[in-house]
Design a protein around this motif. Sequence first.
Motif, PDB file in Angstrom:
ATOM      1  N   ALA A 205      47.072  28.783  41.142  1.00 10.48           N
ATOM      2  CA  ALA A 205      47.807  29.955  40.663  1.00 10.48           C
ATOM      3  C   ALA A 205      46.858  31.003  40.096  1.00 10.48           C
ATOM      4  O   ALA A 205      47.052  32.206  40.297  1.00 10.48           O
ATOM      5  N   PHE A 206      45.829  30.549  39.384  1.00  6.56           N
ATOM      6  CA  PHE A 206      44.847  31.485  38.842  1.00  6.56           C
ATOM      7  C   PHE A 206      44.198  32.281  39.973  1.00  6.56           C
ATOM      8  O   PHE A 206      44.094  33.506  39.920  1.00  6.56           O
ATOM      9  N   TYR A 207      43.773  31.600  41.025  1.00  6.16           N
ATOM     10  CA  TYR A 207      43.109  32.279  42.134  1.00  6.16           C
ATOM     11  C   TYR A 207      44.084  33.068  42.986  1.00  6.16           C
ATOM     12  O   TYR A 207      43.713  34.083  43.588  1.00  6.16           O
ATOM     13  N   SER A 208      45.306  32.650  43.034  1.00  2.00           N
ATOM     14  CA  SER A 208      46.329  33.422  43.729  1.00  2.00           C
ATOM     15  C   SER A 208      46.499  34.781  43.049  1.00  2.00           C
ATOM     16  O   SER A 208      46.552  35.820  43.711  1.00  2.00           O
ATOM     17  N   LYS A 209      46.547  34.763  41.728  1.00  2.00           N
ATOM     18  CA  LYS A 209      46.651  36.011  40.973  1.00  2.00           C
ATOM     19  C   LYS A 209      45.412  36.874  41.216  1.00  2.00           C
ATOM     20  O   LYS A 209      45.505  38.083  41.388  1.00  2.00           O
TER      21      LYS A 209
ATOM     22  N   ASP B 129      45.758  38.384  44.693  1.00  2.00           N
ATOM     23  CA  ASP B 129      46.827  39.392  44.700  1.00  2.00           C
ATOM     24  C   ASP B 129      46.335  40.691  44.075  1.00  2.00           C
ATOM     25  O   ASP B 129      46.575  41.778  44.602  1.00  2.00           O
ATOM     26  N   THR B 130      45.643  40.581  42.957  1.00  2.00           N
ATOM     27  CA  THR B 130      45.110  41.765  42.276  1.00  2.00           C
ATOM     28  C   THR B 130      44.105  42.485  43.154  1.00  2.00           C
ATOM     29  O   THR B 130      44.152  43.707  43.316  1.00  2.00           O
TER      30      THR B 130
END
Length: 109
Positions: free
Chosen positions: A87-91, A94-95
């Motif tokens: 989830a951290f890397y997904s964010k 996405d950014t």
Amino acid sequence: MSENNPLRDVFDAIADPTRRRLIRLLSEAEEIPLHDLTERFSMGRTAVSKHLNILKEAGLVLDRKAGRETRYRLNAAPLREILAWAAFYSKFWDTNMSRLNQLFEEEEE
């Protein structure tokens, strides 16, 4: 190391494709006897048992004896550690993708 069991890191436990397949199979059933799991792989009972023990050390698999057989089931709770990491890397992505899209839009203007 896993917060669930310090014997084995969850990431290490899921690194192997055979173990990921075992997790998938166990997620589709309440409990599966060792002999049923072994039938689904082109390896012997000992090899499947070794993979299950690694998953067990990471807290991903629980076992119980039922007569002469050992039955296994998934304990998905340790997978939250992987979900949080992803989830951290997904964010992050996405950014960065939003920034890239913004740059493309600015260049088109």
